[in-house]
Enzyme design. Structure first.
Site, short mmCIF file in Angstrom:
data_model
loop_
_atom_site.label_atom_id
_atom_site.label_comp_id
_atom_site.label_asym_id
_atom_site.label_seq_id
_atom_site.Cartn_x
_atom_site.Cartn_y
_atom_site.Cartn_z
N ASP A 1 0.85 -1.17 0.00
CA ASP A 1 0.00 0.00 0.00
C ASP A 1 0.90 1.23 0.00
OD1 ASP A 1 -2.58 1.36 0.48
OD2 ASP A 1 -3.16 -0.59 1.28
N ASP B 1 -3.18 4.67 -2.14
CA ASP B 1 -4.24 5.05 -1.22
C ASP B 1 -4.71 6.50 -1.40
OD1 ASP B 1 -5.59 4.33 1.45
OD2 ASP B 1 -4.60 6.23 1.95
N HIS C 1 -11.07 -3.93 2.46
CA HIS C 1 -11.05 -3.76 3.91
C HIS C 1 -11.87 -2.57 4.40
CE1 HIS C 1 -8.27 -0.95 2.23
NE2 HIS C 1 -8.17 -0.32 3.39
#
Ligand code: NOJ
Length: 586
Positions: A98, A216, A345
């Site tokens: 990430d 992200d 998630h």
């Protein structure tokens, strides 16, 4: 990023904290991932995205990074990470981390130095402002003040609730900007030094053998400056960040520079978490030489979400799901190769969200399994890179809640406060969190019916879903009709050299697009030979007969045992949630 080596791959997201705990501390870790690599390989997974494992106070579960060059001891060590990269390589698998660079943690050294000297070099790494208590200048509409009377530079609401401005620790009149949690100060991308630091870090990881990144919250790196207020959209006097983002322009300059300095020279794979993209900018994002290799389609995930609060979110119907899927296909296929998901998630479990609650109430376990396999088939075989979120392959479900005290997720707690302030009852607010909250996806992976679902020998950091004795991998592996084995078949089918051309690169054409509760489409290729595959799902409990565009030549996949095709017939009779993948005679 026009390399296409990844088009025929299958990708899988691991949420490390909840995947597999190797040392009994209740927290999943990198050695736990290594121990389960063979499981993923056997399933057919090629690309593995790890949610953050960098050093972090875990205020937002690792999306608040305090050291980009180290692994958090709770997840393991850098040696473990190197071992994971090597073990993945041995198996022809690719590890993607990430990349969280809109913000860091308030415990990062840069932020600590900014607190020591807001006017120094590191003060420029963030958005810091020295504020005044005086009334807002004449003509400033919608001004908001802090509880102790400072006029804030703008009235934006952070994603996790409350104003985006927080007092800088150790100072009376300095404030910093955070569009997410207050422990996630935003990095100032306008500062070339910050960008240099980020590019150096990205290259350091890529040189270590990483295949690429999931990127992200990236659209937030460009703020509409100078700061200003917008019309408030709730009684708190604040406005949604999206209002500002719609006005911000020029994110492409940062993204193009990042691509040229990091991803492109490494031929890295990148998948963007992009919300609210402007349609005319799509080619810049994922077209030839786009900023990213691909980006997620979130249209199904955001359908029905209400600015008023989670209690007002609508549940998605099969027809709405289809319309999201089809319009995303139309929009993205014209430009690039999209990433298809039904979970991650941050989202509730797909098996709960995309199978209507009214139908679920009438289903026995067998029918629910059929419906989960129907959902798996329709999203997985659409055009694009299919992603599986951990536990999705065994049909894990949302977590029942008894009290807000059981909730860990910061955004659920914010949503709870908003709902309670609006007067939503405790019971209704809890149900809304059950339907929408992020803990649903974060409960430990259900490996077996053993204690704690075989996830840990210790005490799990987050409650295991009580349904684990029914829903677990051990139970599903030997059962040829399980959800797990259906995912395995889907993966094998997409990779089968005989069907790869239509299923990977072939076109996507809707079929029976206006038929209530039908999700059906054709995947067609012309080269090297002409092939047409039909995916057809009777996405409801009632059986029915549906027309086919041409007689079926072969059944490639059937999610239940009911037999189906009659040779030469241009129709098919389907049971409740029955879903077929057919090779057509055309
Ligand atoms: C998106 C991530 O997926 C989410 O989990 C996180 O809270 C925010 N970005 C902030 O990093």
């Amino acid at each position: 990023m026009n390399s296409t080596w990844w088009h025929d791959k299958v990708a899988y997201q691991i949420y490390p904290k909840s995947f597999y705990d190797s040392n009994g501390d209740g927290i999943g870790d990198i050695p736990g991932i290594i121990a389960r690599l063979d499981y993923l390989k056997d399933l057919g997974v090629d690309i593995v995205w790890l949610s953050p494992v960098y050093r972090s106070p875990l205020a937002d579960q690792g999306y608040d990074i305090s050291d980009y060059y180290n692994i958090d001891p709770r997840f393991g060590t850098m040696e473990d990470m190197d071992r994971l990269l090597a073990e993945a390589k041995k198996r022809d698998m690719y590890i993607v981390m990430d990349l969280v660079v809109n913000h860091c943690s308030d415990e990062h050294a840069w932020f600590k130095k900014a607190c020591e000297d807001p006017e120094g070099q590191y003060g420029q790494y963030f958005y810091l402002r020295r504020l005044k208590k005086a009334a807002a200048p004449e003509g400033t509409a919608y001004a908001v003040t802090s509880p102790d009377g400072y006029v804030l530079p703008c009235n934006w609401r952070s994603y996790f609730g409350g104003p985006v401005w927080e007092k800088l620790p150790g100072h009376e009149d300095w404030y910093y900007l955070h569009v997410f949690h207050k422990k996630q100060p935003d990095l100032n991308w306008e500062n070339p030094r910050v960008r240099e630091e980020i590019y150096t870090m990205i290259n350091w990881w890529l040189d270590r053998g990483l295949a690429g990144f999931r990127i992200d919250a990236i659209i937030n790196i460009k703020k509409a400056l100078p700061f200003r207020n917008y019309a408030p959209d709730r009684a708190d006097g604040l406005c949604s960040i999206h209002t500002m983002l719609r006005e911000a322009s020029g994110v492409g300059e940062f993204l193009g520079e990042m691509r040229d300095r990091t991803f492109a020279p490494h031929n890295a794979f990148t998948v963007g978490e992009v919300f609210g993209e402007k349609e005319e900018e799509l080619p810049d994002f994922i077209g030839k030489n786009g900023y990213f290799s691909t980006m997620f389609d979130f249209s199904e995930a955001i359908w029905g979400s209400s600015p008023a609060g989670w209690h007002a979110n609508q549940g998605i119907t099969p027809d709405a799901y289809r319309s999201c899927l089809f319009s995303a296909q139309k929009k993205f296929n014209a430009v690039g190769f999209i990433s298809n998901i039904i979970e991650n998630h941050d989202e509730p479990r797909g098996a709960t969200r995309y199978i209507p609650a009214a139908d679920r109430k009438q289903m026995d376990e067998r029918m629910l399994t059929t419906a989960k396999k129907a959902l798996a088939t329709v999203y997985f075989l659409a055009k694009g890179l299919p992603w599986i979120y951990q536990g999705q392959e065994i049909g894990m479900e949302n977590l029942p809640l008894h009290s807000i005290d059981e909730v860990d997720d910061v955004s659920s707690i914010d949503a709870w406060n908003v709902m309670r302030e609006l007067g939503v009852s405790e019971a209704d607010a809890l149900r809304a969190i059950e339907r929408n909250g992020r803990d649903n996806a974060r409960t430990p992976f259900q490996w077996s019916a053993a204690e704690n679902a075989g996830f840990t020998t210790g005490s799990p950091w987050l409650r295991v879903n009580p349904d684990y004795s029914q829903i677990n991998l051990d139970r599903q592996q030997p059962d040829p009709d399980s959800v797990y084995n259906h995912y395995k078949k889907l993966i094998a089918l997409r990779k089968d050299p005989q069907y790869r051309d239509p299923l990977v690169r072939g076109s996507f054409e809707p079929w029976l697009e206006d038929e209530h509760n039908v999700i059906a489409y054709l995947r067609r290729s012309e080269v090297p030979t002409s092939q047409t595959i039909l995916v057809i799902s009777n996405y409801q409990l009632q059986p029915r007969v549906l027309p086919l565009p041409a007689p079926a030549r072969r059944v490639l996949l059937n999610n239940c045992t009911k037999p189906v095709i009659q040779p030469g017939k241009r129709q098919v009779s389907l049971g409740g949630y029955q879903t077929l993948v057919l090779e057509l005679d055309m």
